[in-house]
Structures are given as C-alpha cells and as structure tokens.
Scaffold this motif. Structure first.
Motif, PDB file in Angstrom:
ATOM      1  N   GLY A   1       1.899  13.996 -18.554  1.00  0.00           N
ATOM      2  CA  GLY A   1       2.737  14.840 -17.720  1.00  0.00           C
ATOM      3  C   GLY A   1       2.521  14.582 -16.241  1.00  0.00           C
ATOM      4  N   HIS A   2       3.305  15.298 -15.444  1.00  0.00           N
ATOM      5  CA  HIS A   2       3.229  15.133 -13.993  1.00  0.00           C
ATOM      6  C   HIS A   2       1.849  15.536 -13.473  1.00  0.00           C
ATOM      7  N   ARG A   3       1.319  14.694 -12.595  1.00  0.00           N
ATOM      8  CA  ARG A   3      -0.023  14.843 -12.020  1.00  0.00           C
ATOM      9  C   ARG A   3      -1.129  14.670 -13.058  1.00  0.00           C
ATOM     10  N   GLY A   4      -0.803  13.998 -14.146  1.00  0.00           N
ATOM     11  CA  GLY A   4      -1.783  13.708 -15.192  1.00  0.00           C
ATOM     12  C   GLY A   4      -2.420  12.342 -14.979  1.00  0.00           C
ATOM     13  N   LEU A   5      -2.398  11.515 -16.017  1.00  0.00           N
ATOM     14  CA  LEU A   5      -3.084  10.227 -16.011  1.00  0.00           C
ATOM     15  C   LEU A   5      -2.689   9.334 -14.835  1.00  0.00           C
ATOM     16  N   THR A   6      -1.413   9.307 -14.462  1.00  0.00           N
ATOM     17  CA  THR A   6      -0.992   8.419 -13.374  1.00  0.00           C
ATOM     18  C   THR A   6      -1.584   8.822 -12.023  1.00  0.00           C
ATOM     19  N   HIS A   7      -2.064  10.046 -11.924  1.00  0.00           N
ATOM     20  CA  HIS A   7      -2.664  10.528 -10.674  1.00  0.00           C
ATOM     21  C   HIS A   7      -4.197  10.435 -10.695  1.00  0.00           C
ATOM     22  N   SER A   8      -4.750   9.827 -11.715  1.00  0.00           N
ATOM     23  CA  SER A   8      -6.207   9.788 -11.891  1.00  0.00           C
ATOM     24  C   SER A   8      -6.857   8.659 -11.090  1.00  0.00           C
ATOM     25  N   ILE A   9      -8.145   8.791 -10.924  1.00  0.00           N
ATOM     26  CA  ILE A   9      -8.930   7.744 -10.275  1.00  0.00           C
ATOM     27  C   ILE A   9      -8.886   6.475 -11.111  1.00  0.00           C
ATOM     28  N   LEU A  10      -8.938   6.619 -12.436  1.00  0.00           N
ATOM     29  CA  LEU A  10      -8.855   5.455 -13.320  1.00  0.00           C
ATOM     30  C   LEU A  10      -7.544   4.701 -13.111  1.00  0.00           C
TER      31      LEU A  10
ATOM     32  N   ALA B   1       0.838  -1.208   0.000  1.00  0.00           N
ATOM     33  CA  ALA B   1       0.000   0.000   0.000  1.00  0.00           C
ATOM     34  C   ALA B   1       0.870   1.255   0.000  1.00  0.00           C
ATOM     35  N   ALA B   2       1.959   1.243   0.766  1.00  0.00           N
ATOM     36  CA  ALA B   2       2.883   2.384   0.775  1.00  0.00           C
ATOM     37  C   ALA B   2       3.462   2.596  -0.622  1.00  0.00           C
ATOM     38  N   ALA B   3       3.835   1.514  -1.290  1.00  0.00           N
ATOM     39  CA  ALA B   3       4.374   1.615  -2.658  1.00  0.00           C
ATOM     40  C   ALA B   3       3.320   2.154  -3.624  1.00  0.00           C
ATOM     41  N   CYS B   4       2.083   1.674  -3.494  1.00  0.00           N
ATOM     42  CA  CYS B   4       1.001   2.168  -4.363  1.00  0.00           C
ATOM     43  C   CYS B   4       0.794   3.669  -4.172  1.00  0.00           C
ATOM     44  N   ALA B   5       0.981   4.141  -2.961  1.00  0.00           N
ATOM     45  CA  ALA B   5       0.797   5.565  -2.681  1.00  0.00           C
ATOM     46  C   ALA B   5       1.902   6.418  -3.288  1.00  0.00           C
ATOM     47  N   VAL B   6       3.037   5.821  -3.609  1.00  0.00           N
ATOM     48  CA  VAL B   6       4.162   6.553  -4.193  1.00  0.00           C
ATOM     49  C   VAL B   6       4.180   6.437  -5.720  1.00  0.00           C
ATOM     50  N   VAL B   7       3.710   5.307  -6.253  1.00  0.00           N
ATOM     51  CA  VAL B   7       3.805   4.983  -7.680  1.00  0.00           C
ATOM     52  C   VAL B   7       3.331   6.079  -8.647  1.00  0.00           C
ATOM     53  N   PRO B   8       2.272   6.825  -8.369  1.00  0.00           N
ATOM     54  CA  PRO B   8       1.850   7.828  -9.358  1.00  0.00           C
ATOM     55  C   PRO B   8       2.940   8.820  -9.768  1.00  0.00           C
ATOM     56  N   ASP B   9       3.919   9.055  -8.892  1.00  0.00           N
ATOM     57  CA  ASP B   9       4.986   9.990  -9.247  1.00  0.00           C
ATOM     58  C   ASP B   9       6.008   9.403 -10.211  1.00  0.00           C
ATOM     59  N   ALA B  10       5.806   8.173 -10.665  1.00  0.00           N
ATOM     60  CA  ALA B  10       6.679   7.624 -11.707  1.00  0.00           C
ATOM     61  C   ALA B  10       6.595   8.483 -12.969  1.00  0.00           C
ATOM     62  N   ASP B  11       5.528   9.271 -13.068  1.00  0.00           N
ATOM     63  CA  ASP B  11       5.364  10.124 -14.248  1.00  0.00           C
ATOM     64  C   ASP B  11       6.429  11.212 -14.366  1.00  0.00           C
ATOM     65  N   VAL B  12       7.194  11.481 -13.308  1.00  0.00           N
ATOM     66  CA  VAL B  12       8.225  12.514 -13.404  1.00  0.00           C
ATOM     67  C   VAL B  12       9.328  12.128 -14.372  1.00  0.00           C
TER      68      VAL B  12
ATOM     69  N   LEU C   1       0.398  22.315 -10.963  1.00  0.00           N
ATOM     70  CA  LEU C   1      -0.706  22.669 -11.856  1.00  0.00           C
ATOM     71  C   LEU C   1      -2.022  22.008 -11.480  1.00  0.00           C
ATOM     72  N   GLY C   2      -2.072  21.339 -10.349  1.00  0.00           N
ATOM     73  CA  GLY C   2      -3.284  20.631  -9.965  1.00  0.00           C
ATOM     74  C   GLY C   2      -3.201  19.165 -10.359  1.00  0.00           C
ATOM     75  N   VAL C   3      -4.239  18.421 -10.036  1.00  0.00           N
ATOM     76  CA  VAL C   3      -4.278  16.972 -10.242  1.00  0.00           C
ATOM     77  C   VAL C   3      -5.404  16.626 -11.211  1.00  0.00           C
ATOM     78  N   ALA C   4      -5.082  15.808 -12.202  1.00  0.00           N
ATOM     79  CA  ALA C   4      -6.054  15.390 -13.221  1.00  0.00           C
ATOM     80  C   ALA C   4      -6.808  14.149 -12.732  1.00  0.00           C
ATOM     81  N   PHE C   5      -7.633  14.315 -11.716  1.00  0.00           N
ATOM     82  CA  PHE C   5      -8.365  13.198 -11.130  1.00  0.00           C
ATOM     83  C   PHE C   5      -9.218  12.447 -12.152  1.00  0.00           C
TER      84      PHE C   5
END
Length: 183
Positions: free
Chosen positions: A56-65, A31-42, A114-118
């Motif tokens: 881009g950063h905070r784009g698709l990898t940060h989405s609910i999908l 779960a800790a790893a899953c919480a970090v994984v979205p930043d792989a987009d950097v 720039l915000g999060v693309a939820f």
C-alpha cells in the motif's frame, strides 16, 4: 504525502550538493526522479490494494530497503551503460540512496496519512516524526488543484523550498567551485 514538486526539489538539491559540477546535471535529474519514485505505489489504489498493506501507499516502496535496492540497481546500470561524466560509484550510490530515502522523510513530516513504513518488509510499523509542518498533499492529479494545491505548495515552499535554497546558497558561498569540481 508531500507533493511531487517538493520531493523532486529535495532530490535535485541533494544532487547539486553531492555532485556540484555543472556537467553533473543529468545526475541531479536522476536524483529528483528517485525522490519521486516511491509514490508509484499509489497505482495500487486502482487495483484495490489496501493503504495499510505491505504494498500500500507509504509501504514497501517508501522503505529504507527500497532506497538501497533502487540506488544499487541504478549504479549498477550506470556502470554497465558508462554514460559521460559518470561520478564515482560510491558518491552516486549515496546520492541516489539519500534522494530516494528523502521521500519517506518528507512524508513522515506531513500532517496526514498513516505514516511511513521505513523498516518494511521486516517490520510493518508506520511512523511519523514529532515535527510535522508539511501539509499533506491530496492523492491524485484531479484532487491536487485550487485551494488544496496552494495550501500544499505554500507549506512546501516554507519547509522544503527555503531549506533547499539555503543549502544551495551555502554551497555557493562556502563550498568548492562547481566549475573546477568533477566529483
């Protein structure tokens, strides 16, 4: 973004709350790893991907999908591999989904970016919450040092660490005994 430390702490705390028994500690780490994984987009910055793009950063990898896909894939993998002390699939999926989606929630509470693309890829708007107390973390290990790191970590200690500690203590006082709980 919040730092990897803040994201991982929240993911692990969610693991402890949803799967409280001590033998579930490997799931807390996942779960800790899953919480970090979205930043792989950097990594996209190295390849010239624009911050505001879908990838881009905070784009698709940060989405609910993305959280749904990651949680579903990992639960399916766990069912195939059948590790010891595997929790019920629904409970595990909820944990991994919440841990992954928590990343965007924390990022939407930061003071920069720039915000999060939820809702990506269906809608490209980027969002912040009205309450943004977490100091934004510089992107990159070299930039995360000295006064900048202390500023971010102090902010996360207050706005992530203390709530996680209170949730943990609340579970210890009011929750089921972790010694007798398998799920």
């Amino acid at each position: 973004m919040a730092s990897a430390f803040g994201h991982a702490l929240l993911g692990a705390t969610l693991g402890k709350l949803l799967l409280p028994a001590r033998p579930n500690w490997p799931w807390w780490l996942l779960a800790a790893a899953c919480a970090v994984v979205p930043d792989a987009d950097v990594v996209g910055f190295k390849f010239g991907v624009a911050y505001a793009s879908l990838w881009g950063h905070r784009g698709l990898t940060h989405s609910i999908l993305a959280a749904v896909v990651l949680a579903s894939s990992l639960v399916l993998l766990a069912r195939v591999l059948r590790p010891k002390n595997q929790p019920p699939a629904g409970r595990l999926w909820l944990l991994l989904f919440l841990a992954t989606v928590s990343h965007g929630v924390l990022d939407a509470m930061t003071t920069g970016g720039l915000g999060v693309a939820f809702l990506s890829p269906f809608e490209q708007g980027r969002y912040f919450f009205g309450f943004r107390p977490i100091q934004v973390s510089p992107i990159g290990v070299k930039r995360f040092a000295g006064a900048a790191a202390l500023r971010v970590l102090r902010s996360e200690a207050i706005w992530v660490g203390i709530p996680c500690l209170l949730l943990y203590l609340g579970q210890r006082v009011f929750g089921p005994s972790p010694v007798n709980t398998r799920s």
